[in-house]
Write an enzyme that holds these catalytic residues in place. Structure first.
Site, PDB file in Angstrom:
ATOM      1  N   HIS A   1     -79.406  27.727  16.994  1.00  0.00           N
ATOM      2  CA  HIS A   1     -78.139  27.152  17.496  1.00  0.00           C
ATOM      3  C   HIS A   1     -76.991  28.153  17.377  1.00  0.00           C
ATOM      4  O   HIS A   1     -75.828  27.757  17.285  1.00  0.00           O
ATOM      5  CB  HIS A   1     -77.757  25.864  16.750  1.00  0.00           C
TER       6      HIS A   1
ATOM      7  N   SER B   1     -62.375  50.562  29.713  1.00  0.00           N
ATOM      8  CA  SER B   1     -61.585  49.698  30.582  1.00  0.00           C
ATOM      9  C   SER B   1     -60.508  50.548  31.239  1.00  0.00           C
ATOM     10  O   SER B   1     -60.033  51.521  30.647  1.00  0.00           O
ATOM     11  CB  SER B   1     -60.948  48.591  29.745  1.00  0.00           C
TER      12      SER B   1
ATOM     13  N   LYS C   1     -61.218  49.556  24.629  1.00  0.00           N
ATOM     14  CA  LYS C   1     -62.463  48.915  25.034  1.00  0.00           C
ATOM     15  C   LYS C   1     -63.656  49.871  25.144  1.00  0.00           C
ATOM     16  O   LYS C   1     -63.523  51.007  25.568  1.00  0.00           O
ATOM     17  CB  LYS C   1     -62.294  48.220  26.399  1.00  0.00           C
TER      18      LYS C   1
ATOM     19  N   GLU D   1     -74.728  43.833  30.562  1.00  0.00           N
ATOM     20  CA  GLU D   1     -74.186  42.748  31.394  1.00  0.00           C
ATOM     21  C   GLU D   1     -74.771  42.784  32.794  1.00  0.00           C
ATOM     22  O   GLU D   1     -75.076  41.743  33.393  1.00  0.00           O
ATOM     23  CB  GLU D   1     -72.662  42.860  31.468  1.00  0.00           C
TER      24      GLU D   1
END
Ligand code: ARG
Length: 457
Positions: free
Chosen positions: A156, A277, A283, A290
């Site tokens: 979970h 970024s 970043k 992804e």
């Protein structure tokens, strides 16, 4: 351009119809398969005396030249042709004259295209299999490198029990092993030759289908000509195997994305596999992971597209089936790219074992072991479970953890507690005690690594 199939009609078609109908833009990538298939066909025609052995030799030499010229770039694909089959035959006839026109005896584009796709996908299966093996090797090496690092295992997405990072990584190796199995299963059913089924009903010529099949490295031939030209199960099967593979990669990607976040900081991806970024200087984004996660949807889409195209198609060949190629080629291209990038990303990924350990120490993930301690001292599991839960609540109230709670406090809950409890709830002990086959103990992880390495050879 004059159509090779002009006859009943004069072959004059609207440009827009030609463009719509044509598949050469995407089937030209099968030129090698088309030509080697035709060489075997010419050899069979010659061997069976359907054409003269001299004509067969001329055809084979002409086809070999075309293959060579396409490979070297001396010959360019003519996009005006309807498909790769027509292109090759057209060049052959332009070069050899009438002999070239004999090649298409006792076959049809329907069995020819099925043959080409099977040969092409068989090669793709092998290429993908090699890449999956490389990824398994990279994952296994990483597991070995970090086989002692302890981190929380989750259910979970809540900290559950301590595990070794090597154990977590080996879970992916096991998934990928199943993917290998599915690919080899799929290759076996792909490697059956449809050539000689002709348009749909077989042929009146005295052909030898097994001669051709053997020459082209097939294990068997399709035993029903209608099925041979209309079967695209092997494309669906491959895309289904690839969808599962992508599902595994996307779950792995998701974990890598989580682990490399500031919230987790369990792993650090190499700069070579991350991006910055354009606006936020701090970043370091896990774009590769992804994208793999994102491209999973694309591969599922390819599978659904072909399944939907094939649904309700009457036997035998229908032009709808030309739609098989773009889906299955896209799925193969996508998966190969994802695997290549994944191998590099995993091989260069570093684990932050201190952060893993800190997370493991703060989540009461040894509470099961505390309960097990009481069980071993004679308490029934349910009662032990309750006491361990109450102790967790007490720790939370006192702002402490099980390891730091004084023995006197433990004794308030049960007089079965003794000094030895601290050894039992030590995270290393918790992991090491899970010696059940397939568990997270170091010995078990080592056994898994050895098993997987033997499997991939
Ligand atoms: N380009 C076609 C395909 O990809 C080849 C088969 C054409 N056969 C036909 N009867 N029109 O499916």
């Amino acid at each position: 351009m004059a159509k090779m199939w002009a006859g009943r009609t004069d072959g004059t078609t609207e440009k827009i119809a030609d463009d719509f109908n044509s598949s050469i833009r995407f089937d030209c990538r099968m030129y090698r398969e088309d030509i080697t298939g035709s060489m075997a066909h010419a050899a069979m025609l010659g061997a069976k005396g359907i054409i003269s052995p001299a004509d067969a030799d001329t055809l084979i030499a002409g086809l070999e030249d075309i293959l060579h010229d396409l490979d070297s770039g001396a010959l360019a694909i003519d996009e005006e042709c309807e498909d790769i089959h027509m292109f090759v035959e057209q060049v052959l006839t332009a070069r050899l004259g009438d002999v070239g026109k004999k090649l298409h005896t006792a076959r049809s584009r329907n069995d020819q295209v099925a043959l080409d796709v099977r040969m092409y996908l068989r090669r793709e299966c092998d290429g993908i299999t090699d890449r999956v093996k490389r990824l398994i090797a990279a994952v296994t090496d990483k597991a070995e490198e970090y086989k002692e690092a302890i981190l929380p295992g989750y259910t979970h997405l809540q900290r559950a029990q301590p595990i070794l990072f090597g154990h977590h990584l080996m879970a992916y190796a096991m998934m990928l092993l199943r993917d290998l199995d599915r690919l080899s299963d799929c290759r076996r059913r792909t490697n059956v030759s449809p050539i000689g089924c002709c348009a749909l009903a077989g042929t009146t010529y005295d052909t030898d289908r097994r001669f051709e099949a053997e020459k082209l490295g097939f294990d068997d031939i399709c035993l029903n000509s209608l099925d041979g030209v209309s079967d695209r199960d092997f494309c669906v099967e491959l895309m289904s195997a690839l969808s599962l593979l992508m599902m595994h990669l996307s779950r792995f990607s998701e974990e890598i994305i989580l682990w490399s976040s500031w919230e987790f900081k369990f792993v650090e991806l190499s700069d070579a596999y991350t991006t910055g970024s354009s606006i936020m200087p701090q970043k370091k984004n896990p774009d590769m992971a992804e994208l793999v996660r994102g491209k999973t949807g694309r591969v599922y889409g390819d599978l659904m597209a072909l399944l939907t195209t094939l649904k309700g198609l009457p036997l035998a060949y229908n032009k709808d089936m030309q739609e098989d190629k773009e889906s299955v080629f896209d799925a193969c291209d996508t998966v190969k790219m994802c695997l290549d990038v994944f191998v590099g990303m995993i091989a260069t990924m570093r684990a932050n074992t201190d952060n893993m350990k800190t997370a493991a120490q703060r989540g009461f993930i040894n509470a099961t072991d505390l309960a097990d301690y009481l069980v071993k001292k004679g308490l029934p599991f349910r009662s032990a479970y309750k006491i361990a839960g109450q102790l967790v609540a007490r720790c939370l109230a006192d702002g402490t953890v099980l390891e730091a709670l004084p023995l006197a406090t433990y004794r308030e809950f049960s007089d079965l507690f003794d000094e030895d409890l601290y050894g039992e709830i030590d995270l290393v002990t918790c992991v090491e005690k899970r010696r059940s086959e397939g568990g997270t103990s170091r010995a078990s992880v080592e056994a898994q690594i050895q098993f997987v390495r033997e499997k991939i050879g």
